[in-house]
Design a protein around this motif. Structure first.
Motif, PDB file in Angstrom:
ATOM      1  N   ASP A  10      40.402  39.085  40.305  1.00 35.47           N
ATOM      2  CA  ASP A  10      39.741  40.360  40.589  1.00 35.47           C
ATOM      3  C   ASP A  10      40.274  41.478  39.695  1.00 35.47           C
ATOM      4  O   ASP A  10      41.122  41.248  38.817  1.00 35.47           O
ATOM      5  CB  ASP A  10      39.851  40.718  42.075  1.00 35.47           C
ATOM      6  CG  ASP A  10      41.282  40.991  42.531  1.00 35.47           C
ATOM      7  OD1 ASP A  10      42.154  41.265  41.672  1.00 35.47           O
ATOM      8  OD2 ASP A  10      41.527  40.934  43.752  1.00 35.47           O
ATOM      9  N   ALA A  11      39.765  42.689  39.924  1.00 29.90           N
ATOM     10  CA  ALA A  11      40.123  43.830  39.069  1.00 29.90           C
ATOM     11  C   ALA A  11      41.606  44.160  39.134  1.00 29.90           C
ATOM     12  O   ALA A  11      42.162  44.749  38.203  1.00 29.90           O
ATOM     13  CB  ALA A  11      39.290  45.047  39.475  1.00 29.90           C
ATOM     14  N   GLN A  12      42.273  43.776  40.232  1.00 32.06           N
ATOM     15  CA  GLN A  12      43.706  44.042  40.380  1.00 32.06           C
ATOM     16  C   GLN A  12      44.573  42.897  39.848  1.00 32.06           C
ATOM     17  O   GLN A  12      45.792  42.951  39.893  1.00 32.06           O
ATOM     18  CB  GLN A  12      44.058  44.283  41.858  1.00 32.06           C
ATOM     19  CG  GLN A  12      43.568  45.614  42.415  1.00 32.06           C
ATOM     20  CD  GLN A  12      42.069  45.648  42.613  1.00 32.06           C
ATOM     21  OE1 GLN A  12      41.486  44.679  43.118  1.00 32.06           O
ATOM     22  NE2 GLN A  12      41.440  46.742  42.218  1.00 32.06           N
ATOM     23  N   GLY A  13      43.917  41.835  39.358  1.00 28.49           N
ATOM     24  CA  GLY A  13      44.650  40.697  38.830  1.00 28.49           C
ATOM     25  C   GLY A  13      44.988  39.633  39.847  1.00 28.49           C
ATOM     26  O   GLY A  13      45.662  38.642  39.527  1.00 28.49           O
ATOM     27  N   ASP A  14      44.523  39.801  41.088  1.00 33.02           N
ATOM     28  CA  ASP A  14      44.782  38.801  42.123  1.00 33.02           C
ATOM     29  C   ASP A  14      43.878  37.595  41.911  1.00 33.02           C
ATOM     30  O   ASP A  14      42.691  37.731  41.597  1.00 33.02           O
ATOM     31  CB  ASP A  14      44.547  39.392  43.512  1.00 33.02           C
ATOM     32  CG  ASP A  14      45.550  40.484  43.850  1.00 33.02           C
ATOM     33  OD1 ASP A  14      46.698  40.383  43.390  1.00 33.02           O
ATOM     34  OD2 ASP A  14      45.174  41.439  44.568  1.00 33.02           O
ATOM     35  N   MET A  15      44.448  36.383  42.099  1.00 38.87           N
ATOM     36  CA  MET A  15      43.716  35.144  41.848  1.00 38.87           C
ATOM     37  C   MET A  15      43.325  34.470  43.159  1.00 38.87           C
ATOM     38  O   MET A  15      44.010  34.617  44.178  1.00 38.87           O
ATOM     39  CB  MET A  15      44.592  34.176  41.029  1.00 38.87           C
ATOM     40  CG  MET A  15      45.044  34.741  39.697  1.00 38.87           C
ATOM     41  SD  MET A  15      46.109  33.559  38.800  1.00 38.87           S
ATOM     42  CE  MET A  15      47.525  33.472  39.914  1.00 38.87           C
ATOM     43  N   ALA A  70      31.335  37.950  34.542  1.00 45.15           N
ATOM     44  CA  ALA A  70      31.963  39.216  34.905  1.00 45.15           C
ATOM     45  C   ALA A  70      31.469  39.675  36.275  1.00 45.15           C
ATOM     46  O   ALA A  70      30.288  39.563  36.594  1.00 45.15           O
ATOM     47  CB  ALA A  70      31.660  40.276  33.848  1.00 45.15           C
ATOM     48  N   LEU A  71      32.381  40.200  37.095  1.00 44.05           N
ATOM     49  CA  LEU A  71      32.036  40.721  38.410  1.00 44.05           C
ATOM     50  C   LEU A  71      31.703  42.203  38.315  1.00 44.05           C
ATOM     51  O   LEU A  71      32.291  42.932  37.507  1.00 44.05           O
ATOM     52  CB  LEU A  71      33.195  40.504  39.387  1.00 44.05           C
ATOM     53  CG  LEU A  71      33.625  39.041  39.601  1.00 44.05           C
ATOM     54  CD1 LEU A  71      34.842  38.980  40.524  1.00 44.05           C
ATOM     55  CD2 LEU A  71      32.475  38.241  40.179  1.00 44.05           C
ATOM     56  N   SER A  72      30.796  42.649  39.151  1.00 39.99           N
ATOM     57  CA  SER A  72      30.335  44.045  39.089  1.00 39.99           C
ATOM     58  C   SER A  72      31.458  45.034  39.375  1.00 39.99           C
ATOM     59  O   SER A  72      31.500  46.117  38.808  1.00 39.99           O
ATOM     60  CB  SER A  72      29.184  44.258  40.070  1.00 39.99           C
ATOM     61  OG  SER A  72      29.593  43.957  41.397  1.00 39.99           O
ATOM     62  N   GLY A  73      32.377  44.670  40.242  1.00 41.73           N
ATOM     63  CA  GLY A  73      33.473  45.596  40.584  1.00 41.73           C
ATOM     64  C   GLY A  73      34.699  45.423  39.726  1.00 41.73           C
ATOM     65  O   GLY A  73      35.757  45.973  40.032  1.00 41.73           O
TER      66      GLY A  73
END
Length: 247
Positions: free
Chosen positions: A155-160, A237-240
């Protein structure tokens, strides 16, 4: 009368005698219209309050009333009414039973139209049910595929995370699917130390370029030792922010 007539829904006193005869010694004027009849009709004939119950709910409601009559437990139930004017409506009833004379039971309670609440609940439940069925279908479709099929997200925060893993993925890498979906690091801890940096570098490169991710790397299985794995995944790519791979 002045107090109860201004309460939304209906308030009632419902009696069932030892022979099963039903009466409403007291009910507010709004209760009859909620059930597709009139309160005066219900006062004359208690059974009229049950005339418009949806056929699929008649047995369930009757059984619930009978159980409450025997146990004197709080009666809470939700059922459908085929209203003559409004169509299908959901009704929620909540009442307290008290043992009366000559084997009768008296319920003191309230009744409300909860159709809007049920429709909101259904609107929320439907996507979740679709997702559950889709996941089950995916498991069945991919359960016999050699190797492992996966969905991997950063995700955008780098969490997998691994939103989806086929049944074959767990034995392939030597970890349980539940453990990897709870913590993606469980998978990465099994990667050979000399290949960890290459794996993360390839993931970051694919996330930036959105090119297909292909790599051969080693993994250390708890029972079988060193094994070589090949991964091939397509990024989106994810929208957020962040990226999702299917591979």
């Amino acid at each position: 009368e002045l107090l109860t007539e201004n309460v939304p829904g209906g308030i009632f006193e419902f009696v069932m005698d030892a022979d099963g005869i039903m009466t409403f010694p007291y009910l507010t004027s709004d209760m009859g219209p909620l059930l597709g009849t009139t309160s005066d009709t219900m006062r004359r004939d208690g059974a009229s309050g049950f005339a418009h119950i949806h056929p699929d709910d008649i047995d369930g409601l009757g059984a619930a009333i009978e159980l409450s009559r025997k146990t004197l437990d709080q009666f809470k139930y939700r059922y459908r009414v085929n209203h003559p004017e409004k169509g299908l409506r959901w009704i929620a009833v909540n009442s307290t039973p008290v043992a009366g004379e000559d084997g009768c039971v008296i319920w003191y309670g309230s009744l409300f139209d909860v159709t809007d609440d049920v429709e909101r609940e259904e609107a929320l439940r439907t996507p979740a049910e679709i997702a559950r069925k889709t996941s089950l279908r995916l498991q069945r479709l991919t359960g016999n595929v050699p190797g492992g099929i996966f969905e991997f997200v950063v995700d955008a925060q780098g969490d997998m995370g691994f939103p989806f893993l086929s049944e074959g993925f767990g034995p392939l890498v030597g970890a349980s699917i539940d453990a990897m979906q709870e913590d993606a690091n469980v998978f990465f801890e099994l990667v050979h130390p000399d290949d960890v940096t290459d794996l993360h570098t390839a993931i970051e490169k694919s996330a930036t370029s959105l090119d297909n991710f292909k790599l051969n790397y080693r993994i250390i299985l708890p029972e079988h030792g060193l094994r070589w794995l090949r991964v091939n995944a397509t990024p989106v790519a994810l929208s957020g922010g962040g990226v999702r791979w299917h591979g």
